[in-house]
Design a protein around this motif. Structure first.
Motif, PDB file in Angstrom:
ATOM      1  N   ASP A 111       0.844  -1.187   0.000  1.00  0.00           N
ATOM      2  CA  ASP A 111       0.000   0.000   0.000  1.00  0.00           C
ATOM      3  C   ASP A 111       0.884   1.243   0.000  1.00  0.00           C
ATOM      4  N   THR A 112       1.058   1.847  -1.162  1.00  0.00           N
ATOM      5  CA  THR A 112       1.956   2.991  -1.296  1.00  0.00           C
ATOM      6  C   THR A 112       1.474   4.184  -0.475  1.00  0.00           C
ATOM      7  N   ASP A 113       0.163   4.391  -0.413  1.00  0.00           N
ATOM      8  CA  ASP A 113      -0.360   5.513   0.375  1.00  0.00           C
ATOM      9  C   ASP A 113      -0.025   5.349   1.851  1.00  0.00           C
ATOM     10  N   ALA A 114      -0.167   4.148   2.375  1.00  0.00           N
ATOM     11  CA  ALA A 114       0.185   3.894   3.779  1.00  0.00           C
ATOM     12  C   ALA A 114       1.686   4.063   3.989  1.00  0.00           C
TER      13      ALA A 114
ATOM     14  N   ILE B 245       3.698   6.031   2.241  1.00  0.00           N
ATOM     15  CA  ILE B 245       3.977   7.470   2.207  1.00  0.00           C
ATOM     16  C   ILE B 245       3.638   8.097   3.556  1.00  0.00           C
ATOM     17  N   LYS B 246       2.512   7.721   4.115  1.00  0.00           N
ATOM     18  CA  LYS B 246       2.103   8.261   5.415  1.00  0.00           C
ATOM     19  C   LYS B 246       3.117   7.895   6.504  1.00  0.00           C
TER      20      LYS B 246
ATOM     21  N   HIS C  22       6.346   9.793   5.946  1.00  0.00           N
ATOM     22  CA  HIS C  22       6.109  11.207   6.269  1.00  0.00           C
ATOM     23  C   HIS C  22       6.136  11.432   7.784  1.00  0.00           C
TER      24      HIS C  22
ATOM     25  N   ARG D 169       6.585   9.800  -3.752  1.00  0.00           N
ATOM     26  CA  ARG D 169       5.543  10.661  -4.332  1.00  0.00           C
ATOM     27  C   ARG D 169       5.688  10.799  -5.840  1.00  0.00           C
TER      28      ARG D 169
END
Length: 119
Positions: free
Chosen positions: A53-56, A58-59, A62, A88
């Motif tokens: 899960d790329t979004d997770a 990234i979070k 971050h 990103r």
């Protein structure tokens, strides 16, 4: 050698970190312990870059970037910043390589903090 001196030798900008807590070395050391907890509670592993899960991811990166930036843990902040930029941009393979490059420094910093705070 004390923790602050060791961390300075590992590349942390101790003066900036102390400035952020108005020179309170005890508070800064306590917050370094919180950094250890952040890494433990918000784990990022090389395998996370392999089709997850790329979004997770990234979070999570971050979050660690923010913590390291706030504490002036410069070597890790720089590495997490670059990892985040690459993620990103969709350059996951390059992001993984950058992340893996910072892991030895992270391990040294965490070991130093743990060693001194458990003493």
């Amino acid at each position: 050698m004390g923790m602050i001196e060791e961390l300075k030798n590992l590349g942390l900008d101790i003066d900036e970190g102390l400035d952020r807590v108005m020179g309170d070395a005890s508070l800064y050391e306590m917050m370094l312990g919180m950094f250890v907890n952040s890494v433990r509670d918000n784990p990022v592993n090389p395998a996370d870059f392999d089709g997850g899960d790329t979004d997770a991811l990234i979070k999570a990166v971050h979050t660690l970037k923010g913590v390291t930036g706030n504490l002036a843990i410069t070597p890790l902040f720089d590495g997490y910043t670059q990892t985040l930029v690459l993620l990103r941009a969709g350059q996951v393979k390059e992001a993984k390589a950058e992340f893996e490059r910072l892991l030895p420094a992270q391990a040294e910093i965490l070991a130093c903090i743990n060693r001194h705070q458990s003493a």
